[in-house]
Each structure stands twice: as C-alpha cells, then as structure tokens.
Design a protein around this motif. Structure first.
Motif, PDB file in Angstrom:
ATOM      1  N   ASP A 116      63.492  58.152   5.146  1.00 40.16           N
ATOM      2  CA  ASP A 116      63.304  57.020   6.000  1.00 40.16           C
ATOM      3  C   ASP A 116      63.289  55.790   5.366  1.00 40.16           C
ATOM      4  N   VAL A 117      63.513  55.630   4.339  1.00 47.34           N
ATOM      5  CA  VAL A 117      63.647  54.541   3.233  1.00 47.34           C
ATOM      6  C   VAL A 117      65.009  53.827   3.615  1.00 47.34           C
ATOM      7  N   PRO A 118      65.008  52.415   3.823  1.00 45.23           N
ATOM      8  CA  PRO A 118      66.472  51.729   3.816  1.00 45.23           C
ATOM      9  C   PRO A 118      67.118  51.948   2.608  1.00 45.23           C
ATOM     10  N   GLY A 119      68.564  51.846   2.712  1.00 46.81           N
ATOM     11  CA  GLY A 119      69.252  51.919   1.283  1.00 46.81           C
ATOM     12  C   GLY A 119      68.880  51.021   0.365  1.00 46.81           C
ATOM     13  N   SER A 120      68.545  49.691   0.487  1.00 43.47           N
ATOM     14  CA  SER A 120      68.288  48.809  -0.344  1.00 43.47           C
ATOM     15  C   SER A 120      66.799  49.155  -0.979  1.00 43.47           C
ATOM     16  N   LEU A 121      66.110  50.015  -0.685  1.00 45.13           N
ATOM     17  CA  LEU A 121      64.941  50.463  -1.361  1.00 45.13           C
ATOM     18  C   LEU A 121      64.865  51.866  -1.882  1.00 45.13           C
ATOM     19  N   ARG A 122      66.173  52.606  -1.771  1.00 46.56           N
ATOM     20  CA  ARG A 122      66.252  53.882  -2.200  1.00 46.56           C
ATOM     21  C   ARG A 122      66.148  54.215  -3.688  1.00 46.56           C
ATOM     22  N   GLY A 123      66.552  53.084  -4.564  1.00 41.44           N
ATOM     23  CA  GLY A 123      66.450  53.083  -6.014  1.00 41.44           C
ATOM     24  C   GLY A 123      64.967  53.200  -6.394  1.00 41.44           C
ATOM     25  N   ALA A 124      64.196  52.167  -5.761  1.00 45.84           N
ATOM     26  CA  ALA A 124      62.828  51.913  -6.017  1.00 45.84           C
ATOM     27  C   ALA A 124      61.951  53.302  -5.658  1.00 45.84           C
ATOM     28  N   ALA A 125      62.501  53.990  -4.409  1.00 42.63           N
ATOM     29  CA  ALA A 125      62.048  55.082  -4.134  1.00 42.63           C
ATOM     30  C   ALA A 125      62.183  56.181  -5.300  1.00 42.63           C
ATOM     31  N   GLN A 126      63.348  56.252  -5.768  1.00 41.00           N
ATOM     32  CA  GLN A 126      63.368  57.211  -6.523  1.00 41.00           C
ATOM     33  C   GLN A 126      62.657  56.971  -7.953  1.00 41.00           C
ATOM     34  N   LEU A 127      62.514  55.657  -8.545  1.00 46.48           N
ATOM     35  CA  LEU A 127      61.813  55.455  -9.607  1.00 46.48           C
ATOM     36  C   LEU A 127      60.275  55.986  -9.507  1.00 46.48           C
ATOM     37  N   SER A 128      59.726  55.803  -8.186  1.00 45.54           N
ATOM     38  CA  SER A 128      58.537  56.224  -7.929  1.00 45.54           C
ATOM     39  C   SER A 128      58.421  57.758  -7.810  1.00 45.54           C
ATOM     40  N   VAL A 129      59.420  58.460  -7.224  1.00 45.24           N
ATOM     41  CA  VAL A 129      59.456  59.844  -7.470  1.00 45.24           C
ATOM     42  C   VAL A 129      59.419  60.376  -8.977  1.00 45.24           C
ATOM     43  N   GLU A 130      60.395  59.514  -9.996  1.00 46.21           N
ATOM     44  CA  GLU A 130      60.637  60.159 -11.217  1.00 46.21           C
ATOM     45  C   GLU A 130      58.849  59.968 -11.832  1.00 46.21           C
ATOM     46  N   ALA A 131      58.238  58.956 -11.450  1.00 51.65           N
ATOM     47  CA  ALA A 131      56.769  58.699 -11.925  1.00 51.65           C
ATOM     48  C   ALA A 131      55.833  59.900 -11.596  1.00 51.65           C
ATOM     49  N   GLN A 132      56.167  60.348 -10.135  1.00 50.64           N
ATOM     50  CA  GLN A 132      55.491  61.318  -9.628  1.00 50.64           C
ATOM     51  C   GLN A 132      55.660  62.655 -10.228  1.00 50.64           C
ATOM     52  N   LEU A 133      56.837  63.132 -10.531  1.00 50.25           N
ATOM     53  CA  LEU A 133      57.463  64.116 -11.240  1.00 50.25           C
ATOM     54  C   LEU A 133      56.901  64.302 -12.583  1.00 50.25           C
ATOM     55  N   ASP A 134      56.953  62.898 -13.555  1.00 54.91           N
ATOM     56  CA  ASP A 134      56.327  63.193 -14.595  1.00 54.91           C
ATOM     57  C   ASP A 134      54.735  63.435 -14.610  1.00 54.91           C
ATOM     58  N   TYR A 135      54.069  62.742 -13.506  1.00 54.83           N
ATOM     59  CA  TYR A 135      52.607  63.205 -13.632  1.00 54.83           C
ATOM     60  C   TYR A 135      52.599  64.512 -13.372  1.00 54.83           C
ATOM     61  N   LEU A 136      53.122  64.999 -12.135  1.00 54.22           N
ATOM     62  CA  LEU A 136      53.029  66.561 -11.859  1.00 54.22           C
ATOM     63  C   LEU A 136      53.346  67.505 -12.954  1.00 54.22           C
ATOM     64  N   ARG A 137      54.467  67.262 -13.553  1.00 50.40           N
ATOM     65  CA  ARG A 137      54.462  67.978 -14.942  1.00 50.40           C
ATOM     66  C   ARG A 137      53.345  67.908 -15.914  1.00 50.40           C
ATOM     67  N   GLY A 138      52.834  66.562 -16.192  1.00 52.50           N
ATOM     68  CA  GLY A 138      51.843  66.543 -17.121  1.00 52.50           C
ATOM     69  C   GLY A 138      50.571  67.390 -16.826  1.00 52.50           C
ATOM     70  N   ALA A 139      50.315  67.275 -15.400  1.00 49.24           N
ATOM     71  CA  ALA A 139      49.112  67.829 -14.908  1.00 49.24           C
ATOM     72  C   ALA A 139      49.338  69.460 -15.042  1.00 49.24           C
ATOM     73  N   THR A 140      50.572  70.175 -14.887  1.00 46.35           N
ATOM     74  CA  THR A 140      50.796  71.366 -14.943  1.00 46.35           C
ATOM     75  C   THR A 140      50.682  71.912 -16.387  1.00 46.35           C
ATOM     76  N   SER A 141      51.039  71.081 -17.467  1.00 44.43           N
ATOM     77  CA  SER A 141      51.185  71.447 -18.706  1.00 44.43           C
ATOM     78  C   SER A 141      49.767  71.307 -19.384  1.00 44.43           C
ATOM     79  N   ALA A 142      48.831  70.632 -18.573  1.00 47.96           N
ATOM     80  CA  ALA A 142      47.392  70.432 -19.055  1.00 47.96           C
ATOM     81  C   ALA A 142      46.773  71.788 -18.617  1.00 47.96           C
ATOM     82  N   ARG A 143      46.856  72.318 -17.574  1.00 48.03           N
ATOM     83  CA  ARG A 143      46.253  73.593 -17.293  1.00 48.03           C
ATOM     84  C   ARG A 143      45.953  74.683 -18.219  1.00 48.03           C
TER      85      ARG A 143
END
Length: 273
Positions: free
Chosen positions: A246-273
């Motif tokens: 639902d994010v406007p097109g002008s903000l989709r690039g920014a949303a993707q940056l945040s998703v990249e940060a979230q995926l990186d965080y989740l990968r780190g949490a998984t590998s630390a288990r």
C-alpha cells in the motif's frame, strides 16, 4: 521572510524549502540558545539553499554547527554556513566535519548557554546521533527537556533504515536508549525531529516505534514463509511488495531498503540460534 517556530525555551526551528517523499515538508534546522545568550548553535543546516542558510547565519552569533547524520538534506549547506559564520561544523562522521573535531558518544557540549548531550543512535544510518538538551531552569532535577532526533524519530510516519549502512539491530538498540532518556524522571521529554512537527513525549513515541518494528518483523517473517512455500525466492523486492503493497510508488525504494535491513536482521537472529 523566514518563518521561525519557537519549539521550546532553548530552541527554535526554520524549515528548509526542500519538501519531498523522504523529507516530508522539508528539513527542520534548529537554532539553540539559552535566554540571554550572546551566541547560538545551529543543528542540521539542511541543503545548500542560500536563503535558508542566510537566515540561519542571521539568527545570532553562530558559535557551533552540529550534524545529526550525513544525508545531504542535513549536511548539504553545512560547509557554506561555516563560510558565512566562521563556526566549526561537528558530526560523528569525520568526513562531514569542517574545522571541528568529530563528535563522540556520551560527550557533553556546553555552548550558547545550553548543555547538549551527544547520544549515538545508529540505525537510520551508522553515524546517526541525537542531541539531548538539558535546561536546569526548567527541570528541577536537571534532567533532559528536549531531544533533537534527526531522522531517528520523525514527527510523522516512521524512519527508513538506509541499509546496509543502517541496520535494524542497531536501530532497536537506539530506540531502547531513547526510551530510557524519555523515561528519565516520569516527565515528558519533547521530540524535536528533523522532519515533521514537534512531538510531546519521547518515551511514548519510542515505545510506539518499537511496537511498529516488531509488527513489521512479524509481517516480513510471514511473507518469507509464504513465498518460500509457493516456491518463490523471498527477495527484498518480493517481500516489500507483499508487506508494503500500500506504499506509494515514490516510497517503494525506501520500503525495500527497510525490508533488506529486516531480512538481514532475521538472518542474523536465525544463525545465532
């Protein structure tokens, strides 16, 4: 004519004319000074806009220029403001200092009659800092009265994590720091953001930001699981489309940056288990 806003007993702001999807109505530059001070401090001069910088230079005898982080909408005019005023520019990142030493976490700056605490708050960027203002005349215990949050906390909406420079784990730690500052003595501590309006209660907004990040993490985990179950690669682009559809097109690039940060965080949490 410049439109100044009084944002507290120690601060006033001037909004730069640089509106946009990432800057909202524009970048808020702040001028700090205790009543009766003969000098002022400027925080975040904003972009290279001559009229805006001339107004900041004319706000008083500028003693010091401070930067919350390196993005151009905060630093583009800093070297020019130094030319206009002679004041040193200090930032956490040495590349964005002009005639001044880099800031250090925990440093206490006394300038223009104001005590300014430097609080490292990485996450939006690796060099993000907040400035904690103390006004003993207004706070009986000498606790913080206002915090300039740069882009770490905005006046409206939520902050983009500029991955890979900005990281979610760092950002969550920074929100904990801000929650502690805002909960210092049970009295509300005002938020002076670089974009959007002043907010009355740092503790409340920091807690809301924490809840929002946790909610987004749940959504990202769910999107990854769903995509993988469908046999689709869970790329940042695919996850962003699922979570931020639902994010406007002008903000989709920014949303993707945040998703990249979230995926990186989740990968780190998984590998630390």
């Amino acid at each position: 004519m410049p439109h100044w806003q009084q944002t507290g007993p120690l601060s006033r702001s001037l909004r730069a004319d640089n509106p946009g999807p990432m800057t909202l109505d524009g970048t808020n530059s702040y001028v700090l000074a205790a009543p009766g001070s003969g000098t002022v401090v400027v925080v975040d001069p904003g972009p290279l806009l001559e009229g805006h910088l001339a107004a900041l230079a004319g706000a008083g005898d500028v003693e010091l220029i401070l930067i919350t982080h390196h993005h151009e909408d905060h630093t583009g005019g800093s070297a020019r403001l130094r030319e206009l005023t002679g004041a040193p520019v200090r930032a956490l990142h040495p590349d964005f200092c002009h005639g001044g030493a880099p800031l250090s976490d925990g440093e206490l700056i006394r300038a223009a009659g104001v005590e300014i605490g430097v609080l490292a708050t990485p996450g939006h960027t690796s060099d993000s800092v907040c400035f904690v203002l103390t006004d003993p005349a207004q706070k009986d215990d000498g606790g913080p009265s206002q915090v300039l949050t740069g882009d770490t906390v905005l006046g409206q909406g939520t902050t983009v994590l500029d991955h890979p420079d900005g990281r979610l784990g760092d950002y969550l730690d920074s929100l904990e720091k801000l929650l502690a500052v805002g909960s210092h003595d049970g009295q509300p501590v005002a938020v002076l953001p670089a974009h959007g309006p002043v907010l009355p209660d740092l503790a409340t907004i920091a807690a809301a930001y924490q809840a929002h990040r946790q909610e987004r993490l749940v959504q990202v985990r769910s999107a990854v699981d769903r995509l993988e179950a469908e046999g689709t690669e869970a790329t940042a682009e695919a996850v962003a489309a699922a979570v931020y559809g639902d994010v406007p097109g002008s903000l989709r690039g920014a949303a993707q940056l945040s998703v990249e940060a979230q995926l990186d965080y989740l990968r780190g949490a998984t590998s630390a288990r």
